[in-house]
Design an enzyme around this catalytic site. Structure first.
Site, PDB file in Angstrom:
ATOM      1  N   GLY A   1       2.877 -17.018   3.645  1.00 26.64           N
ATOM      2  CA  GLY A   1       1.568 -16.512   2.540  1.00 26.64           C
ATOM      3  C   GLY A   1       2.254 -16.171   1.326  1.00 26.64           C
TER       4      GLY A   1
ATOM      5  N   GLY B   1       5.419 -14.822   1.351  1.00 29.45           N
ATOM      6  CA  GLY B   1       6.440 -15.560   1.649  1.00 29.45           C
ATOM      7  C   GLY B   1       7.145 -17.378   1.386  1.00 29.45           C
TER       8      GLY B   1
ATOM      9  N   ASN C   1       4.013  -4.257   3.318  1.00 34.71           N
ATOM     10  CA  ASN C   1       3.645  -2.861   2.784  1.00 34.71           C
ATOM     11  C   ASN C   1       3.927  -2.097   4.582  1.00 34.71           C
ATOM     12  OD1 ASN C   1       2.872  -2.704   0.649  1.00 34.71           O
ATOM     13  ND2 ASN C   1       1.482  -3.743   0.960  1.00 34.71           N
TER      14      ASN C   1
ATOM     15  N   ARG D   1      -2.085 -16.188  -3.666  1.00 35.65           N
ATOM     16  CA  ARG D   1      -2.319 -17.899  -3.701  1.00 35.65           C
ATOM     17  C   ARG D   1      -3.565 -18.386  -4.062  1.00 35.65           C
ATOM     18  NH1 ARG D   1      -1.681 -18.797   2.754  1.00 35.65           N
ATOM     19  NH2 ARG D   1      -2.120 -21.069   1.693  1.00 35.65           N
TER      20      ARG D   1
ATOM     21  N   LYS E   1       7.030   4.119  -1.078  1.00 33.78           N
ATOM     22  CA  LYS E   1       5.956   2.655  -1.731  1.00 33.78           C
ATOM     23  C   LYS E   1       5.098   3.222  -0.806  1.00 33.78           C
ATOM     24  CE  LYS E   1       4.584  -1.411  -2.073  1.00 33.78           C
ATOM     25  NZ  LYS E   1       3.743  -1.665  -2.075  1.00 33.78           N
TER      26      LYS E   1
ATOM     27  N   ASN F   1       0.958   3.896  -2.215  1.00 28.60           N
ATOM     28  CA  ASN F   1      -0.146   3.136  -1.322  1.00 28.60           C
ATOM     29  C   ASN F   1      -1.598   3.764  -0.700  1.00 28.60           C
ATOM     30  OD1 ASN F   1       1.961   0.331  -0.346  1.00 28.60           O
ATOM     31  ND2 ASN F   1       0.336  -0.212  -2.326  1.00 28.60           N
TER      32      ASN F   1
ATOM     33  N   SER G   1      -4.323  -4.883  -2.541  1.00 25.90           N
ATOM     34  CA  SER G   1      -4.310  -5.748  -1.745  1.00 25.90           C
ATOM     35  C   SER G   1      -5.061  -4.917  -0.932  1.00 25.90           C
ATOM     36  CB  SER G   1      -2.819  -5.576  -0.910  1.00 25.90           C
ATOM     37  OG  SER G   1      -2.147  -4.356  -0.275  1.00 25.90           O
TER      38      SER G   1
HETATM   39  O1  KPL Z   1       1.458  -2.404  -3.536  1.00 26.61           O
HETATM   40  C1  KPL Z   1      -0.059  -2.043  -3.939  1.00 26.61           C
HETATM   41  C2  KPL Z   1      -1.037  -2.709  -3.285  1.00 26.61           C
HETATM   42  O2  KPL Z   1      -1.716  -3.192  -3.897  1.00 26.61           O
HETATM   43  O3  KPL Z   1      -0.462  -3.144  -2.313  1.00 26.61           O
HETATM   44  C3  KPL Z   1      -0.297  -1.762  -5.476  1.00 26.61           C
HETATM   45  C4  KPL Z   1       0.933  -0.701  -6.276  1.00 26.61           C
HETATM   46  C5  KPL Z   1      -0.804  -1.032  -5.295  1.00 26.61           C
HETATM   47  C6  KPL Z   1      -0.649  -2.739  -6.473  1.00 26.61           C
HETATM   48  O4  KPL Z   1      -1.923  -2.968  -6.415  1.00 26.61           O
END
Ligand code: KPL
Length: 308
Positions: free
Chosen positions: A12, A15, A102, A130, A181, A185, A252
């Protein structure tokens, strides 16, 4: 072994971006694709700040034969374990695997399935999306942290990575970096996905800002219980900074919901809620969001009409 290519699983945006940066920096790579490619190389275009460059990246199929000495996994969180297991017969205990996805929870799951495997974890704030097949926009330059619990000094393979990737550091306390992180999130992604808003709305809209406060309170208490006190003390400020820096972005998770894809909720809020239960910390707001996003996923019927 350091001359062996890094096989990249998950072609993606992230990557392809990492593959391009590593290859440009002299680190050999091979993109692993679901089906064996017709040619030995794949043209990949990376656009950045008005310029774009094309690279021919070596490519192979996941079903091909051959030993994999070094594997970088850049799939979505729910796909990490299945993707690695799909090439497990090409790995052995001398192989090294870097997970760059993530969320949390998949590294432990993988370690259970492949005991003794040399697994590293990473987290990145590089922004990429992308813009077409094998075309990536490098939207924001970020920082990548890589580490392995208990390993304070970087192993030999890491120096060429750090050089090729630029802002890439060895993180002796990778568990805390991953948790931080995850905490950010948890405070941003599910709310933006539910309310279908850009990140910045979480500060502009008073009701949403109150919700972020409540979520941060719960996340801080879990962070304290799990021993990540440095994360809990700074959390509200960190979350505000990330929201401000990414105000115009779609998280995301919102992008996944709008595209009708599965989200990473089980590896983000799901991991937080599981940790909270282990320590007996109540997290009703996070539990509610977990149910609501899972509800959205179960009603998934393809891309949102605005995205079609
Ligand atoms: O990591 C993010 C995500 O969207 O997964 C943030 C930091 C919230 C940025 O949009």
């Amino acid at each position: 072994m350091t001359d062996s290519p890094w096989h990249i699983l998950g072609a993606g945006a992230i990557g392809c971006l990492f593959a391009a940066k590593l290859q440009r920096g002299g680190v050999p790579v091979t993109l692993l694709l679901r089906t064996s490619p017709a040619a030995a190389t794949l043209p990949v275009v990376v656009a950045s700040g008005g310029n774009s460059s094309e690279l021919a990246l070596p490519a192979a199929g996941v079903g091909d034969r051959g030993y994999i000495a070094q594997l970088l996994v850049t799939t979505k969180a729910p796909d990490v374990v299945t993707a690695v297991m799909s090439v497990s017969d090409r790995l052995d205990r001398n192989s090294r695997v870097v997970l760059l996805a993530n969320g949390m929870g998949f590294a432990a799951e993988l370690q259970r399935q492949l005991p003794g495997m040399d697994i590293y974890s990473g987290t990145t704030t590089e922004g990429a999306y992308r813009i077409g097949p094998q075309r990536v926009c490098h939207a924001g330059h970020g920082r990548t942290l890589v580490g392995q619990p208990g390993l304070t000094q970087p192993p030999d393979w890491f120096a060429p990575w750090a050089e090729a990737l630029g802002e890439c550091c060895w993180e002796p306390n990778i568990e805390q970096a991953l948790w931080e992180k995850l905490a950010v999130n948890c405070a941003i992604n599910p709310l933006t996905a539910l309310h279908r808003c850009n990140n910045g709305e979480l500060l502009r809209n008073e009701n949403l800002a109150d919700e972020v406060d409540r979520l941060c309170g719960e996340i801080s208490r879990v962070s304290d219980a799990a021993g990540f006190t440095a994360v809990s003390q700074a959390l509200r400020g960190t979350v505000n900074r990330v929201i401000t820096a990414t105000a115009d972005n779609r998280s995301s998770m919102l992008q996944d919901v709008l595209a009708g894809r599965p989200t990473e909720i089980d590896y983000i809020t799901g991991h937080l809620v599981a940790t909270a239960r282990r320590y007996g910390v109540p997290v009703p707001c996070n539990e509610e969001l977990l149910l609501q996003i899972r509800g959205l996923e179960s009603r998934r019927d393809g891309p949102d009409p605005v995205q079609r």
